[in-house]
Design a protein around this motif. Structure first.
Motif, PDB file in Angstrom:
ATOM      1  N   ASP B 151      21.747  31.930  31.673  1.00  0.00           N
ATOM      2  CA  ASP B 151      21.700  30.820  30.721  1.00  0.00           C
ATOM      3  C   ASP B 151      21.902  31.302  29.288  1.00  0.00           C
ATOM      4  O   ASP B 151      22.532  30.630  28.476  1.00  0.00           O
ATOM      5  N   SER B 154      25.561  31.999  28.965  1.00  0.00           N
ATOM      6  CA  SER B 154      26.299  30.743  28.935  1.00  0.00           C
ATOM      7  C   SER B 154      26.156  30.083  27.563  1.00  0.00           C
ATOM      8  O   SER B 154      27.127  29.574  26.996  1.00  0.00           O
ATOM      9  N   ASN B 155      24.954  30.120  27.033  1.00  0.00           N
ATOM     10  CA  ASN B 155      24.743  29.539  25.708  1.00  0.00           C
ATOM     11  C   ASN B 155      25.532  30.301  24.646  1.00  0.00           C
ATOM     12  O   ASN B 155      26.100  29.706  23.730  1.00  0.00           O
ATOM     13  N   GLU B 158      29.032  29.218  24.629  1.00  0.00           N
ATOM     14  CA  GLU B 158      29.197  27.938  23.935  1.00  0.00           C
ATOM     15  C   GLU B 158      29.161  28.133  22.420  1.00  0.00           C
ATOM     16  O   GLU B 158      29.888  27.474  21.680  1.00  0.00           O
TER      17      GLU B 158
ATOM     18  N   ARG C  72      36.549  25.975  30.765  1.00  0.00           N
ATOM     19  CA  ARG C  72      35.240  26.488  30.345  1.00  0.00           C
ATOM     20  C   ARG C  72      35.414  27.447  29.178  1.00  0.00           C
ATOM     21  O   ARG C  72      34.524  27.599  28.362  1.00  0.00           O
ATOM     22  N   PHE C 111      33.174  21.879  34.050  1.00  0.00           N
ATOM     23  CA  PHE C 111      31.759  22.211  34.221  1.00  0.00           C
ATOM     24  C   PHE C 111      31.175  21.505  35.438  1.00  0.00           C
ATOM     25  O   PHE C 111      30.379  22.082  36.183  1.00  0.00           O
ATOM     26  N   ASN C 160      22.313  17.875  31.635  1.00  0.00           N
ATOM     27  CA  ASN C 160      22.349  18.604  30.372  1.00  0.00           C
ATOM     28  C   ASN C 160      23.773  18.857  29.914  1.00  0.00           C
ATOM     29  O   ASN C 160      24.099  18.706  28.738  1.00  0.00           O
ATOM     30  N   ARG C 161      24.636  19.231  30.830  1.00  0.00           N
ATOM     31  CA  ARG C 161      26.017  19.519  30.497  1.00  0.00           C
ATOM     32  C   ARG C 161      26.708  18.261  30.000  1.00  0.00           C
ATOM     33  O   ARG C 161      27.455  18.266  29.026  1.00  0.00           O
ATOM     34  N   THR C 162      26.470  17.165  30.715  1.00  0.00           N
ATOM     35  CA  THR C 162      27.127  15.908  30.348  1.00  0.00           C
ATOM     36  C   THR C 162      26.716  15.485  28.934  1.00  0.00           C
ATOM     37  O   THR C 162      27.555  15.072  28.130  1.00  0.00           O
TER      38      THR C 162
END
Ligand SMILES: Nc1ncnc2c1ncn2[C@@H]1O[C@H](COP(=O)(O)OP(=O)(O)O)[C@@H](O)[C@H]1O
Ligand SMILES: [Mg+2]
Lengths: 250, 221, 226
Positions: B151, B154-155, B158, C72, C111, C160-162
């Motif tokens: 996580d 992944s963060n 982003e 992604r 995702f 959460n992704r949405t």
């Protein structure tokens, strides 16, 4: 067998503990003399762990007083972190730090609380591991050790700080039967070296051989206390008798 | 088609501009990722305080910045605050906006990590005399980070992608440079090239993440 | 006191707000419309890809994995800019609205596929075998037995992704979509006052704060436990 000496190492007086509406400890008095081994038995949920945890303030008693080695644990001015170094604790589930080696587990508090340098801490840690028979496992991670070895590392973690008293909360309950012996052996040696110990456990054989006093707890109170021979063979209270016979038939 | 979208001559001309943009994107990432992580660690440590008047404001803070689109936050800082005489410049605005936004996300991830560490770990540490903060720092946090590594990664992916927002406040990162080059050449090649650069840069991370996530899932079943 | 008045006058200017709130409101509706389109198309496309992937056709799966990785890895704003400024070169002229919709739907698709696929593979083999042993077809097993179990564990990460991707509708302002941020920004430059941005910020909170809180609730409710 002997009554507690004049200045006990542990003196807990009138301990009450509430969890919300639940009254878990109902006025427990406990004195432990130097070099004494007190063995605590009682049914599950009777408050044994809670009592033990009150003795190093992992649990805050609702009322009462706890004095260990002359330090009033409940006094807000007490440096609890310093006091806890004198009170070793061993948990049922070992609670070794999985991201550190055996030696790392043993030396963390030595370095961070006792302020020892790394070299000195490592030397003390090695000696502690040697005392529990694991000198050759210093570099192992907890996951690479058997349950019995893990619990012995946990004991080493406590004794490395040279505590005045050690608290054991069911130290062998999570172990496979064939691994229990090695942990009990270490505890026996500790006892012979003169360590003051409070042990919550179901190992009656160990109690018979090593305990000075056995306490029977039920529903948050100490129902009965006495030498192991008397408690196991001729308990005075009906509740104690029922519990003992239940354990024996196990 | 190739003539239009990947024109060799234009690519050659735009290359230095794009490279400069890539450099700035990387530099910006190296600034905002640690900044957001620092904010996240503070939030996560605060979340272990079991006091209501700490917990509720904390949760409100985190949810506020999770609900707020980062671009809106950035524009507010960049175009709104100067009216109050507070001029931070594009760079300052990006730094603050990322600190607030990504800090909240990192905070949530780390909080979940801390909660995944059994209570016995803190108790064992406290029983040997470590203070609460020492126990968190030496015993809990290292395990927490390891438990939520996918996580966190992944963060971080982003966050790096999010640095493209800085183009909106005229910071010359990769996307901004590509758009400059595109408007000079009237050809989409620079933007396509920027997209390819982003992809080549971040694809390995995506692959790694995909593996980590699958492994985590396999462990859970 | 004077400072406070000036602050209120600047960021909560009643006159400016009174004039521009209809703009912000229309922006809110555009944002909602855009968000709804993204969520519906993105999730459906993601689920479709995951189901396709479960057929186990090698070259097709490589393609799916590549597409998923692509969306992604690319920043959403880069995709939007690419579609909006790039496609006109081949005489396709998508509006800012359509560009934003397509871009974010593709990102959500990627995702969502990843999450749905993870959910499907998390269902133990024994479930497949048990269902097939009772005579259910591949499709019946997938849709009737595996998918319902997979969906349950995908709900928290998917929510959460949405939310995170839907917040990206604000990126539309970069390509002239008159959603909340776009409306607010042009109102600020027309009125020389940032109050419309305050209104816009409030509009985003009204829209997304309940969703974030809902997501938190779902996360605790459907936690990865069995
Ligand atoms: N942190 C806690 N919060 C609420 N109840 C607790 C807590 N810890 C222990 N209890 C309750 O206190 C009682 C005594 O527990 P414990 O001391 O663990 O008993 P024992 O160790 O003798 O099995 C049990 O009913 C247990 O459920
Ligand atoms: Mg217990």
């Amino acid at each position: 067998m002997t009554p507690p000496a004049a200045t006990p190492i542990v003196r807990a007086t009138a301990i009450h503990k509430h969890f919300g509406a639940l009254h878990v400890l109902k006025g427990v008095d406990l004195e432990v003399a130097e070099r004494e081994l007190v063995f605590v038995i009682g049914p599950s949920g009777s408050g044994k762990s809670t009592l033990l945890r009150c003795l190093n303030r992992l649990e805050e008693p609702s009322s009462g007083s706890v004095v260990v080695d002359g330090i009033d644990l409940l006094d807000p001015r007490t440096d609890i972190n310093h006091a806890r170094q004198r009170i070793g604790m061993v948990f049922q589930s070992f609670n070794l730090y999985p991201h550190m080696t055996a030696l790392g587990n043993v030396t963390l508090a030595l370095r961070k609380v006792a302020g020892r340098g790394r070299a000195e801490a490592d030397a003390i840690g090695q000696a502690a591991l040697a005392r529990v028979g694991l000198a050759d496992r210093a570099g192992h991670m907890p996951a690479q050790l058997s349950g019995g070895q893990q619990q012995r590392v946990a004991i080493a973690r406590a004794i490395a700080l040279e505590p005045r008293v050690m608290l054991f909360d069911e130290p062998t309950s999570a172990l496979d039967p064939e691994l229990v012996g090695s942990v009990l052996q270490v505890m026996r040696e500790l006892r012979e070296s003169g360590m003051t110990m409070v042990v919550v456990s179901h190992e009656m054989g160990f109690a018979r051989a090593a305990a000075d006093r056995v306490l029977f707890m039920d529903e948050g109170m100490i129902v009965e206390a006495g030498p192991p021979a008397q408690i196991f063979a001729a308990p005075a209270q009906e509740r104690t008798r029922a519990f003992i016979s239940q354990i024996k038939h196990h | 088609m190739i003539e239009t979208f990947l024109n060799a001559a234009i690519l050659k001309a735009a290359w230095p501009i794009l490279l400069a943009g890539l450099g700035n994107t990387l530099a910006l990432s190296l600034l905002v990722v640690p900044l957001g992580l620092a904010g996240g660690v503070v939030l996560a440590l605060l979340s272990t305080v079991r006091v209501q008047w700490v917990r509720w404001p904390l949760m409100a803070w985190v949810d506020f910045f999770r609900a707020f689109p980062p671009l809106v936050l950035l524009i507010f800082l960049y175009a709104g605050l100067p009216f109050a005489g507070l001029e931070m410049g594009g760079f300052g605005c990006v730094a603050v906006a990322f600190f607030l936004n990504t800090g909240a996300y990192y905070g949530e991830v780390l909080r979940a990590g801390i909660e995944s560490v059994p209570a016995g770990q803190i108790e064992a540490a406290r029983s040997t005399g470590l203070s609460r903060l020492q126990a968190l720092a030496h015993v809990v946090l290292p395990q927490a980070v390891r438990n939520v590594m996918p996580d966190l990664l992944s963060n971080t992916l982003e966050v790096v992608k999010l640095t493209s927002l800085a183009s909106v406040v005229a910071l010359p990162e990769l996307l901004f440079q590509a758009r400059q080059a595109q408007s000079l050449t009237y050809n989409p090649t620079p933007i396509v090239a920027a997209a390819v650069i982003y992809f080549l840069l971040l694809w390995p991370v995506v692959r790694l993440l995909s593996r980590l996530e699958n492994r985590a899932l396999a462990g859970r079943r | 006191m004077g400072n406070w008045d000036r602050f209120v006058e600047t960021f909560f200017n009643a006159k400016v707000m009174a004039k521009y709130w209809p703009d912000i409101l229309s922006g809110l509706f555009v944002t909602i419309e855009l968000a709804a389109l993204i969520v519906v198309t993105g999730l459906i496309a993601g689920l479709a890809l995951a189901l396709l992937r479960s057929l186990g056709i090698r070259p097709l799966n490589w393609l799916i994995v590549f597409v998923v990785d692509l969306f992604r890895a690319l920043p959403p704003l880069v995709i939007i800019v690419l579609i909006y400024f790039g496609l006109p070169s081949v005489d396709l002229v998508p509006s800012g609205f359509v560009s934003t919709w397509i871009s974010l739907a593709l990102v959500l698709m990627a995702f969502a596929e990843e999450i749905f696929w993870a959910g499907i593979t998390a269902v133990p083999r024994g479930q497949w075998e048990a269902a097939r042993s009772t005579g259910l077809s591949f499709g019946q097993t997938l849709l009737g037995v595996v998918l319902p179990q997979a969906l349950r564990i995908t709900i928290p990460p998917l929510t959460n992704r949405t939310i995170a991707i839907t917040k990206g509708t604000a990126l539309g302002s970069v390509v002239a979509v008159s959603e909340i941020l776009g409306q607010a920004s042009s109102a600020v430059s027309n009125s020389y006052n940032p109050s419309p941005l305050t209104l816009g910020a409030a509009a985003y909170l009204v829209l997304f704060l309940p969703v974030v809180v809902l997501g938190r609730w779902i996360e605790t409710r459907f936690a990865w436990k069995r």
